[in-house]
Design an enzyme around this catalytic site. Structure first.
Site, short mmCIF file in Angstrom:
data_model
loop_
_atom_site.label_atom_id
_atom_site.label_comp_id
_atom_site.label_asym_id
_atom_site.label_seq_id
_atom_site.Cartn_x
_atom_site.Cartn_y
_atom_site.Cartn_z
CG HIS A 1 -1.75 -1.23 1.36
ND1 HIS A 1 -2.87 -1.52 0.61
CD2 HIS A 1 -1.57 -2.31 2.18
CE1 HIS A 1 -3.35 -2.70 0.97
NE2 HIS A 1 -2.58 -3.19 1.91
CB SER B 1 13.45 22.33 -15.18
OG SER B 1 12.50 23.36 -15.34
CE LYS C 1 11.83 19.07 -11.38
NZ LYS C 1 10.81 19.59 -12.28
CD GLU D 1 8.75 12.07 -15.81
OE1 GLU D 1 8.68 12.52 -14.66
OE2 GLU D 1 8.94 12.77 -16.83
#
Length: 387
Positions: free
Chosen positions: A113, A234, A240, A247
């Site tokens: 979980h 970024s 970043k 992804e």
């Protein structure tokens, strides 16, 4: 085969074979001129062959239909591509196994979980993906076996009255068996569904793998650092480091799942035998391959470059993650499991309220909850080294 059964003369066979070899060279060299009027590759080759050798070329299509030729082409193509996919899966598995061997003693929290559950080794966690990929490889091997059935000779749908030797053709093309029903042979795309289904599930496994690494490499987890070669910055925020590869693998999973749904939808309403709807199988197969193969290859390159923060992993595996081990220690001392569960639950609750963890408790603290919790002066239980 046509020559063997007497449908071609020896001279015609030589002329056709020589002509086809020249056409093959032209295609490979980029010199073959395709014409939209030819409708498909088979007619384009036949047209060129007739232009080259004359009348014998008109016999090339004897006992053949585009329907069984297309079915054959797809099986030949997928047979080779599935072998490539199996090799890529084996390569990724080998990479993960090698990495797991380096982390046999690296401790990481295991989750259920998405909550810390029990400590495990990083090796054990990585090998879970090895098991998944093993099942994926098995599914592709099964798909390959069902693909390796030779349909040529089925004709348009009702085979041929000519004395064909289909098994000779099967042997020449490397197939172990021939299709048993000509109607099914030209309309069957189950083997395509088998392939895309295996591809979709494999891509889902790669997506789960990517998602987990994305979590591990976030500042909140901090278990690993993304290699520069597989990340981007970024356009606005200089600090970043985005996990773009992971992804994209996660995002492109929807394409392969969509390919499977599309293929099943194509087949669901088709009457026997061949229908032009089946042309759509090419795009679905090509798209699945174009998505899955690079993902497998890139992840095999990615994993060895991932840098783990083993100290942070071990620290995260502490706290109350060993509560189950403590309950099982009580069971080993003769306490019923339900009672042991209640005892340890009370320990965890009261310790957390005091702002402490299990590691902060002394032997006398634990004995307040149960006499079965006998603590040694070195801080170890009898059954296992839990501090």
């Amino acid at each position: 085969m046509l020559a063997k059964v007497g449908l071609l003369k020896a001279g015609e066979l030589r002329a056709i074979a020589k002509g086809l070899e020249r056409i093959e060279d032209d295609i490979a060299g980029g010199h073959f001129k395709f014409d939209i009027a030819d409708e498909d590759i088979h007619l384009a080759i036949e047209r060129r062959l007739i232009a080259m050798i004359g009348e014998p070329g008109r016999k090339l299509h004897t006992a053949r239909s585009r329907n069984d030729q297309i079915a054959l082409d797809m099986r030949l193509f997928l047979r080779d591509e599935i072998a490539d996919v199996i090799a890529l899966i084996s390569g990724l598995r080998a990479t993960l196994i090698k990495l797991a061997k380096r982390h046999l003693r690296t401790i990481i929290p295991g989750y259920t979980h998405l909550q810390r559950a029990q400590p495990v080794t990083l090796a054990h966690h990585i090998l879970a993906y090895v098991e998944m990929l093993g099942r994926d490889r098995e599914r592709f091997e099964q798909a390959s076996a069902r693909t390796a059935v030779m349909p040529l000779g089925a004709g348009a749908l009702a085979a041929s009255t000519l004395p064909l030797d289909r098994r000779m053709v099967a042997r020449a093309l490397g197939f172990k068996s021939v299709t048993a029903n000509s109607i099914d042979a030209v309309s069957d795309r189950d083997f395509v569904v088998d392939f895309i289904s295996a591809a979709a599930l494999t891509q889902v496994h790669l997506s789960r793998m990517s998602e987990e690494i994305i979590l591990w490499t976030s500042a909140e987890f901090g278990f690993a650092a993304i290699p520069d070669e597989f990340s981007t910055g970024s356009s606005m925020m200089p600090q970043k480091k985005n996990p773009d590869l992971l992804e994209l693998i996660r995002g492109k999973t929807g394409r392969v799942v969509g390919d499977l749904v599309a293929m099943l939808t194509i087949l669901k309403g088709l009457p026997l035998a061949y229908n032009s709807d089946l042309q759509e199988d090419k795009e679905r197969v090509f798209d699945a391959l174009d998505t899955l193969k690079p993902a497998l290859d890139l992840l095999a390159k990615f994993w060895p470059m991932l840098r783990f923060d083993t100290k942070r992993m071990r620290a995260a595996a502490g706290g109350f993650a060993l509560a189950t081990d403590l309950a099982e220690y009580l069971v080993g001392r003769g306490v019923a499991f339900r009672e042991a569960h209640e005892i340890v639950g009370a320990i965890v609750r009261e310790t957390a309220e005091a702002g402490k963890t299990l590691e902060d408790l002394s032997g006398s603290d634990l004995r307040r909850y149960s006499r079965a919790l006998r603590w040694h002066r070195h801080g170890y239980c009898r059954s296992r080294p839990w501090r």
